[in-house]
Scaffold this motif. Structure first.
Motif: not given
Length: 154
Positions: A64-69, A115-123
């Motif tokens: 609801n809040y993180i991926f929506t970035v 999530e830690e290595r790929v998605l969160f750095p992108e977000i």
């Protein structure tokens, strides 16, 4: 050359990374339970508690809040949402517990690493200050409360 140094996580995303640490601990507890030949029902009971208490709220927050970035058509977001659906199905399984728990352990660890290595750095690279501020408002670092009813891993 890939650096082994940990990624510098934005302070607003750090509580989510702490949640991920506890998810990795669940994976370790499942592996430990297997290696000690703990009754599968005991491991499953703990895994179910962890899912309801920690993982479901974490997934909801991310969705609801993180991926929506990022845009909903982003391939990384699509992969994360697919992982969430797969994990929810695995946690809901009540038969063939050994296979289900084994898959939970493998899939959850793989998902967290993604999530830690790929998605969160992108977000983190795409998020505005306002978005990061909103994330910080919504999810602050809370002390993890462990279920000590049956510490089969100790």
């Amino acid at each position: 050359m890939i650096s082994n140094r940990p990624l510098k996580r934005a302070i607003e995303l750090q509580p989510l990374s702490h949640d991920h640490h506890h998810g990795l601990q669940l994976c370790w507890k499942i592996r430990t339970g297997f290696s000690r030949k703990i009754e599968l029902e005991r491991i499953k009971k703990y895994a179910d508690w962890f899912f309801v208490t920690h993982l479901e709220p974490h997934f909801e927050l991310e969705e609801n809040y993180i991926f929506t970035v990022l845009d909903s058509s982003n391939e990384l977001v699509k992969q994360a949402l697919t992982d969430h659906r797969r994990l929810k199905r695995l946690f809901s399984q009540t038969s063939d517990l050994e296979k289900a728990l084994g898959r939970i352990e493998e899939e959850l660890e793989k998902h967290i690493r993604f999530e830690e290595r790929v998605l969160f750095p992108e977000i983190q690279s795409e998020a505005t200050e306002l978005q990061l501020s909103k994330i910080s408002e919504i999810h602050t670092h809370e002390v993890f409360v462990e279920n000590l009813e049956d510490v089969f891993w100790s």
